[in-house]
Structures are given as structure tokens and as C-alpha cells.
Design a protein around this motif. Sequence first.
Motif, PDB file in Angstrom:
ATOM      1  N   ALA A 168       0.872  -1.343   0.209  1.00  0.00           N
ATOM      2  CA  ALA A 168       0.027   0.052   0.016  1.00  0.00           C
ATOM      3  C   ALA A 168       1.033   1.303  -0.127  1.00  0.00           C
ATOM      4  O   ALA A 168       0.725   2.295  -0.735  1.00  0.00           O
ATOM      5  CB  ALA A 168      -0.968  -0.067   1.120  1.00  0.00           C
ATOM      6  N   PHE A 170       3.954   1.675  -1.106  1.00  0.00           N
ATOM      7  CA  PHE A 170       4.634   1.988  -2.408  1.00  0.00           C
ATOM      8  C   PHE A 170       3.786   2.311  -3.566  1.00  0.00           C
ATOM      9  O   PHE A 170       4.021   2.659  -4.483  1.00  0.00           O
ATOM     10  CB  PHE A 170       5.461   1.109  -2.890  1.00  0.00           C
ATOM     11  CG  PHE A 170       6.960   1.244  -1.919  1.00  0.00           C
ATOM     12  CD1 PHE A 170       7.728   2.162  -1.927  1.00  0.00           C
ATOM     13  CD2 PHE A 170       7.305   0.436  -0.907  1.00  0.00           C
ATOM     14  CE1 PHE A 170       8.890   2.395  -1.332  1.00  0.00           C
ATOM     15  CE2 PHE A 170       8.199   0.567  -0.093  1.00  0.00           C
ATOM     16  CZ  PHE A 170       9.171   1.342  -0.169  1.00  0.00           C
ATOM     17  N   ALA A 171       2.449   1.414  -3.452  1.00  0.00           N
ATOM     18  CA  ALA A 171       1.555   2.010  -4.318  1.00  0.00           C
ATOM     19  C   ALA A 171       1.149   3.446  -4.373  1.00  0.00           C
ATOM     20  O   ALA A 171       0.991   4.091  -5.624  1.00  0.00           O
ATOM     21  CB  ALA A 171       0.369   0.964  -4.233  1.00  0.00           C
ATOM     22  N   GLY A 174       3.977   5.577  -5.564  1.00  0.00           N
ATOM     23  CA  GLY A 174       3.938   5.788  -7.046  1.00  0.00           C
ATOM     24  C   GLY A 174       3.001   6.710  -7.732  1.00  0.00           C
ATOM     25  O   GLY A 174       3.204   7.157  -8.785  1.00  0.00           O
TER      26      GLY A 174
END
Lengths: 210, 210
Positions: A168, A170-171, A174
Motif C-alpha cells: 500500500a 509504495f502503491a 507511485g
Amino acid sequence: MKSTQVTETSKAPSRERLDHATRTAQIYQAAARVFCEQGFGQASMSEVAAASGMTKAGIYHHIGSKDELLYGIMSYGMDLFEEMVYDRVKNIPDPLERLRATIRAHVLLVTRDRPKELTVVLNETVALKGDYLQEINKRRRRYVRFLERTFQEMIDQGLARSIDPRVATFALAGMINWIYQWYQPSGRIKDSDLAEAYVDLFLGGVLAGP
Amino acid sequence: MKSTQVTETSKAPSRERLDHATRTAQIYQAAARVFCEQGFGQASMSEVAAASGMTKAGIYHHIGSKDELLYGIMSYGMDLFEEMVYDRVKNIPDPLERLRATIRAHVLLVTRDRPKELTVVLNETVALKGDYLQEINKRRRRYVRFLERTFQEMIDQGLARSIDPRVATFALAGMINWIYQWYQPSGRIKDSDLAEAYVDLFLGGVLAGP
């Protein structure tokens, strides 16, 4: 060490010291633009000087080397990030409110407050080396851990599904760090609408309710 | 024009032609590694040759210039992307199934099939110029429009909330294109689990159900 630092006992910063800070910030922004356009490897300190409206000697009065300059830009970007995002949200007690405030502030930082060039250079870790790289990574990791903790608290309190906090984190990073690749501040989508859309999308997903 | 292209009338590609294609792919992968480590601006064709195990003259037998090489790498990356993702999902009739399949295939491409260096270079559009840039952007835009259409169909069919298709498209692209920045294939999170987590997270968001 600049002589201005000796006078730190006086309450107000000396004029000379303020000038140095302002001038350094100007150099960082100009250098970020040059590095972004030409790549760090190809850009010369003469080009940075020209973009800053200074002589090369003038640049070296403020900054020791090209590596130090890149590190300076990245530190300056992290300072801005911490001042505008992290420091404002880190103590919000409710993890869901904390996450919402973090997404909003981070989106607005990259769309509104931070020049695009700075974001590009911040994502350029290839050229950073040694202690400089470690120092920047330490500050990045602190933000990663903060987000992971926030997701874990949300899960523990039944506010979030049992997602992997790392995924969650790094999503989300990003989604936000990619904005500079496509977002046009003068385009159809207002920055505050983008911030709300990101909050909704990340929290609620794209699916229609049952 | 290579002489091998004259023999195209025979059914099986000639050995020489296959060798050329294989050798060119090897050069692209080696060059991507060199550009990734040193930056496109700083890397020389001699270094690319050394990394490919070839002489500089040997490289120039296959590739005309450094700019052509960068374009070649990017085209090669787009070929891989279209072969492994776009061409496999574009004709799935149900938009929700199409989106799920797209996320899975794209995540697995960047975690499993595509060397990290290639992803880094693919995100390096700064150095690409003129016709080369237009050609790559044309292929990128086709994927963007495909995702936007998919979201619009989902909304029209009541499968998705009334999100902005453009915001959803780039939020998804950011989540996936950022993976190379943090994901370790040898780490705790399996690539297939990451793909499913991304499908769940993007479709359903992080919030617990009511």
C-alpha cells in the motif's frame, strides 16, 4: 564554515546569512532545471552558473562541488517535503485522517509548491553516492515507515482491509510521484480536485458499491 | 538496410538475420544497463561496446548512433510491453476483466520479464528527441487511451464509480511504473502476490467494507 555562522547568538539571522540561504535556494532551483534538461552527467557547473545569473566563482562561493550541489538539491527537496507534508501530518492521532491529510498535502506539494524540475531530480538517485545517498535514503525511509505504520494502525483498528502495508505504501508513493510525468497545472484537472480524486481512488478503489 | 532483408522471400528467417536480431537485443540490454548506471549523457559508445562484449566497430555494424540506440532500446521495451500486455488484453470484451488482466500482466512484466534497467531507461524520455520521441509517445498514448476507454466503459456499465478516467489511468500507471524503484524480486513479496495485491488495491481501495 561561513563566518556568518559565528554570529548565531543574535536572535535574528544576519542579513548576510539570509542572503546566503536565499541565494543557495536560487542556485538549487536553477541547477535542478539544468540537471533536468541535460541530465546530471552532461550538465557543467558553468551552465549552472549561467542559469543562476552568477559567475562560476560565485557559485563555488556557495557550493563546493557538483556532487555537493546534487545533494543540496535533494536535501532542499526533502526539507520542502517535510515542512509541507510530513511535519504537518505526522502527529494526527486518527490514522485514517492522517492518511487523508498526507495524500492531500503530498499531491498539492508536487502539483503546486514544488517545481517539476525538483521532482525529476529527486527521482534521480542514480548519480548520488556514498554518505550523500545514505543521508537522503534515511529521510526517505522515515516517510516509508510512517506510511507503513499508518496502514498497520488502520488495519488494527478495523479501518482498512488486511492489505500489505508495504505494498500500500509504495502503491501510494507511485501514484503521487508519477504525477509530474503527466499532470499539467494549466489543464482541465484542478490540483485540489486531483488531490481529492487521489484520496477517493486510493481509499475506495474504482469499483462501484454493491 | 542490411543484405539479410533482401532474402525475405524464404519462409524461415535466415540464420544471419536471426543473429542480427539476437545480437541487437543483446546490445539493447547491455546498453540499457550502461545508460542506467551512468546516465545516457555520460555513457559512451565504447562503454556500450565493452558491456556487449563487442568492439565499437561491431556495435556500429548494428546501430547507427547513440540516439538511434536509445530509441532502439525504447522501441524494444515497447515491443515487449505490447507483446506481453497490450496485445493479450486489448480484445477482452468485459471491461472489468480487461482491467484485471491488464494490471496482472503489466505488474508481472515489470517484476518478472523486463530487466529493471529497461524500465529505468523507458522512463528516461528527457534524452529522446524529434521523430524518435514522437514515435514512442504515439505508442504510449495508445495505451493511455486504451485505459481511459476501459474506465469509461466500466462507468457506463455501472461497474465503476464516477471516477475521472484520466486520473484513474495515470494513478494506475504510476503505481505500476514505480515498482522498479522499490520491489526486490528475491524479497518477501512474490511477484504474483504483488500483481493480485495491486488488482485488489486499485479496484477495491484500502478501506474496510461497511
